[in-house]
Design a protein around this motif. Structure first.
Motif, PDB file in Angstrom:
ATOM      1  N   UNK A  82       0.852  -1.186   0.000  1.00 50.02           N
ATOM      2  CA  UNK A  82       0.000   0.000   0.000  1.00 50.02           C
ATOM      3  C   UNK A  82       0.890   1.239   0.000  1.00 50.02           C
ATOM      4  N   UNK A  83       0.706   2.083  -0.996  1.00 53.97           N
ATOM      5  CA  UNK A  83       1.422   3.360  -1.090  1.00 53.97           C
ATOM      6  C   UNK A  83       0.385   4.457  -0.885  1.00 53.97           C
ATOM      7  N   UNK A  84       0.471   5.155   0.239  1.00 49.84           N
ATOM      8  CA  UNK A  84      -0.551   6.121   0.629  1.00 49.84           C
ATOM      9  C   UNK A  84      -0.352   7.480  -0.037  1.00 49.84           C
ATOM     10  N   UNK A  85      -1.263   8.400   0.295  1.00 56.47           N
ATOM     11  CA  UNK A  85      -1.304   9.718  -0.337  1.00 56.47           C
ATOM     12  C   UNK A  85       0.008  10.476  -0.148  1.00 56.47           C
ATOM     13  N   UNK A  86       0.448  11.114  -1.219  1.00 56.58           N
ATOM     14  CA  UNK A  86       1.630  11.950  -1.157  1.00 56.58           C
ATOM     15  C   UNK A  86       2.940  11.213  -1.073  1.00 56.58           C
ATOM     16  N   UNK A  87       2.910   9.889  -1.031  1.00 62.62           N
ATOM     17  CA  UNK A  87       4.145   9.111  -0.933  1.00 62.62           C
ATOM     18  C   UNK A  87       4.789   8.990  -2.307  1.00 62.62           C
ATOM     19  N   UNK A  88       6.067   8.634  -2.309  1.00 58.19           N
ATOM     20  CA  UNK A  88       6.782   8.466  -3.573  1.00 58.19           C
ATOM     21  C   UNK A  88       7.733   7.289  -3.456  1.00 58.19           C
ATOM     22  N   UNK A  89       7.748   6.479  -4.503  1.00 59.10           N
ATOM     23  CA  UNK A  89       8.653   5.328  -4.604  1.00 59.10           C
ATOM     24  C   UNK A  89       9.455   5.537  -5.884  1.00 59.10           C
ATOM     25  N   UNK A  90      10.764   5.649  -5.754  1.00 56.73           N
ATOM     26  CA  UNK A  90      11.597   6.109  -6.860  1.00 56.73           C
ATOM     27  C   UNK A  90      12.175   4.940  -7.648  1.00 56.73           C
ATOM     28  N   UNK A  91      12.933   5.283  -8.672  1.00 57.44           N
ATOM     29  CA  UNK A  91      13.336   4.327  -9.714  1.00 57.44           C
ATOM     30  C   UNK A  91      14.089   3.125  -9.157  1.00 57.44           C
ATOM     31  N   UNK A  92      13.708   1.948  -9.669  1.00 57.38           N
ATOM     32  CA  UNK A  92      14.429   0.722  -9.364  1.00 57.38           C
ATOM     33  C   UNK A  92      14.086   0.060  -8.053  1.00 57.38           C
ATOM     34  N   UNK A  93      13.110   0.560  -7.320  1.00 53.29           N
ATOM     35  CA  UNK A  93      12.752  -0.042  -6.031  1.00 53.29           C
ATOM     36  C   UNK A  93      11.924  -1.316  -6.241  1.00 53.29           C
ATOM     37  N   UNK A  94      12.036  -2.224  -5.282  1.00 56.64           N
ATOM     38  CA  UNK A  94      11.248  -3.446  -5.284  1.00 56.64           C
ATOM     39  C   UNK A  94      10.570  -3.568  -3.924  1.00 56.64           C
ATOM     40  N   UNK A  95       9.246  -3.571  -3.922  1.00 56.27           N
ATOM     41  CA  UNK A  95       8.461  -3.762  -2.708  1.00 56.27           C
ATOM     42  C   UNK A  95       7.700  -5.075  -2.871  1.00 56.27           C
ATOM     43  N   UNK A 107       3.194  11.077   2.646  1.00 55.25           N
ATOM     44  CA  UNK A 107       4.311  11.986   2.378  1.00 55.25           C
ATOM     45  C   UNK A 107       5.670  11.362   2.695  1.00 55.25           C
ATOM     46  N   UNK A 108       5.744  10.051   2.705  1.00 52.36           N
ATOM     47  CA  UNK A 108       7.031   9.374   2.881  1.00 52.36           C
ATOM     48  C   UNK A 108       7.621   9.073   1.509  1.00 52.36           C
ATOM     49  N   UNK A 109       8.914   8.813   1.485  1.00 53.41           N
ATOM     50  CA  UNK A 109       9.565   8.532   0.212  1.00 53.41           C
ATOM     51  C   UNK A 109      10.560   7.397   0.365  1.00 53.41           C
ATOM     52  N   UNK A 110      10.568   6.523  -0.631  1.00 48.52           N
ATOM     53  CA  UNK A 110      11.509   5.405  -0.705  1.00 48.52           C
ATOM     54  C   UNK A 110      12.359   5.665  -1.940  1.00 48.52           C
ATOM     55  N   UNK A 111      13.620   5.941  -1.726  1.00 47.31           N
ATOM     56  CA  UNK A 111      14.457   6.407  -2.827  1.00 47.31           C
ATOM     57  C   UNK A 111      15.051   5.256  -3.635  1.00 47.31           C
ATOM     58  N   UNK A 112      15.898   5.578  -4.592  1.00 45.47           N
ATOM     59  CA  UNK A 112      16.299   4.665  -5.660  1.00 45.47           C
ATOM     60  C   UNK A 112      16.920   3.364  -5.149  1.00 45.47           C
ATOM     61  N   UNK A 113      16.528   2.259  -5.805  1.00 46.62           N
ATOM     62  CA  UNK A 113      17.116   0.931  -5.631  1.00 46.62           C
ATOM     63  C   UNK A 113      16.916   0.335  -4.240  1.00 46.62           C
ATOM     64  N   UNK A 114      15.912   0.781  -3.530  1.00 46.52           N
ATOM     65  CA  UNK A 114      15.614   0.171  -2.225  1.00 46.52           C
ATOM     66  C   UNK A 114      14.879  -1.148  -2.417  1.00 46.52           C
ATOM     67  N   UNK A 115      15.095  -2.063  -1.481  1.00 45.35           N
ATOM     68  CA  UNK A 115      14.400  -3.348  -1.481  1.00 45.35           C
ATOM     69  C   UNK A 115      13.670  -3.479  -0.153  1.00 45.35           C
ATOM     70  N   UNK A 116      12.363  -3.675  -0.229  1.00 48.52           N
ATOM     71  CA  UNK A 116      11.539  -3.790   0.978  1.00 48.52           C
ATOM     72  C   UNK A 116      10.723  -5.067   0.873  1.00 48.52           C
ATOM     73  N   UNK A 142      18.754   1.119   0.317  1.00 45.51           N
ATOM     74  CA  UNK A 142      18.504   0.553   1.653  1.00 45.51           C
ATOM     75  C   UNK A 142      17.729  -0.747   1.540  1.00 45.51           C
ATOM     76  N   UNK A 143      17.860  -1.576   2.580  1.00 48.42           N
ATOM     77  CA  UNK A 143      17.162  -2.856   2.657  1.00 48.42           C
ATOM     78  C   UNK A 143      16.354  -2.892   3.940  1.00 48.42           C
ATOM     79  N   UNK A 144      15.042  -3.046   3.803  1.00 47.44           N
ATOM     80  CA  UNK A 144      14.139  -3.086   4.948  1.00 47.44           C
ATOM     81  C   UNK A 144      13.388  -4.404   4.939  1.00 47.44           C
ATOM     82  N   UNK A 145      13.403  -5.082   6.095  1.00 50.44           N
ATOM     83  CA  UNK A 145      12.729  -6.376   6.188  1.00 50.44           C
ATOM     84  C   UNK A 145      12.001  -6.472   7.524  1.00 50.44           C
TER      85      UNK A 145
END
Length: 249
Positions: A82-95, A107-116, A142-145
């Motif tokens: 779920x990506x909520x209002x105002x959030x941004x997921x940038x290039x190359x990310x994998x969720x 209004x959160x952001x997940x920047x380039x090449x993150x893996x969640x 970044x890597x979040x698990x």
């Protein structure tokens, strides 16, 4: 007599010549029509199912993206995301939410090449889903698990957060930090290192800058968002209608 014979020969020659011309014209017109039918139209939509898809439903779970959220074209969202209002997921990310939920807050952001991603369950007994709450900045690579990040935090680039880790509100994690399973980053503190250790307490001015950074990145994402059409699921409804009416076109 000679005149009539000559007239017959001239008629036959003219008829044969006319039929030959007609055959050439017909063959030319047929070749041009064949070329028109074979050449693809520029207006035709080209579907390539071998390529990467942004939205990947898994079973009953379909990723949900808010209307004003920006998700880059080469991002992969799979399953319970779920990506909520105002959030941004940038290039190359994998969720990848195939095992548990992943939430990106307002209004959160997940920047380039993150893996969640998230595990079935956490060995620490804490929630196994990955939760990124509002006004959070997650740095590139970044890597979040199976971790929880409370509102107004900054995660430096190349950081790793393992299962059950908790970053409390108004906290900053330096770049390249590794948070072990079950570790808690208390509110209002700066941590760094591998494994992450306490560095110092944040000042009031520093905590005020955390949401400002998230808002600035949100404003930047609007410029990128205007370059792409918003994601639409209208084609799914069209396919359902065609199937119910038995239309095979």
């Amino acid at each position: 007599m000679a005149t009539s014979i000559a007239a017959r020969f001239s008629r036959k020659a003219a008829a044969s010549a006319f039929s030959g011309c007609r055959y050439v014209i017909a063959s030319r017109s047929f070749s041009t029509e064949a070329a028109k039918t074979i050449s693809p139209s520029s207006d035709q939509v080209k579907w390539d199912y071998r390529g990467q898809r942004k939205i990947i439903p898994l079973g009953q779970w379909v990723p949900k993206v808010a209307v004003d959220a920006y998700v880059a074209p080469n991002v992969v969202l799979a399953g319970q995301v779920t990506v909520n209002d105002g959030a941004s997921v940038w290039n190359g990310c994998v969720l990848r939410g195939d095992l548990n939920k992943i939430t990106v807050g307002f209004c959160s952001n997940v920047q380039e090449r993150c893996v969640i991603h998230a595990a079935w369950s956490s060995p620490t007994g804490l929630p196994a889903e990955t939760s990124i709450e509002r006004f959070v900045t997650v740095g590139a690579y970044s890597l979040l698990r199976s971790c929880t990040i409370e509102p107004e935090c900054i995660i430096g680039q190349h950081s790793i957060l393992m299962e059950g880790s908790l970053v409390e509100t108004h906290s900053i994690l330096e770049a390249g930090s590794v948070v072990p399973p079950g570790r808690r980053i208390p509110t209002g503190e700066l941590w760094a290192g591998n494994p992450a250790r306490f560095v110092r307490a944040l000042t009031h001015e520093e905590t005020l800058e955390i949401p400002k950074l998230a808002v600035a990145i949100n404003d930047l994402s609007k410029e990128h968002f205007s370059e792409f059409l918003p994601y639409s699921t209208v084609y799914l409804e069209v396919e359902k209608l065609k199937k119910s009416l038995g239309i095979t076109i």
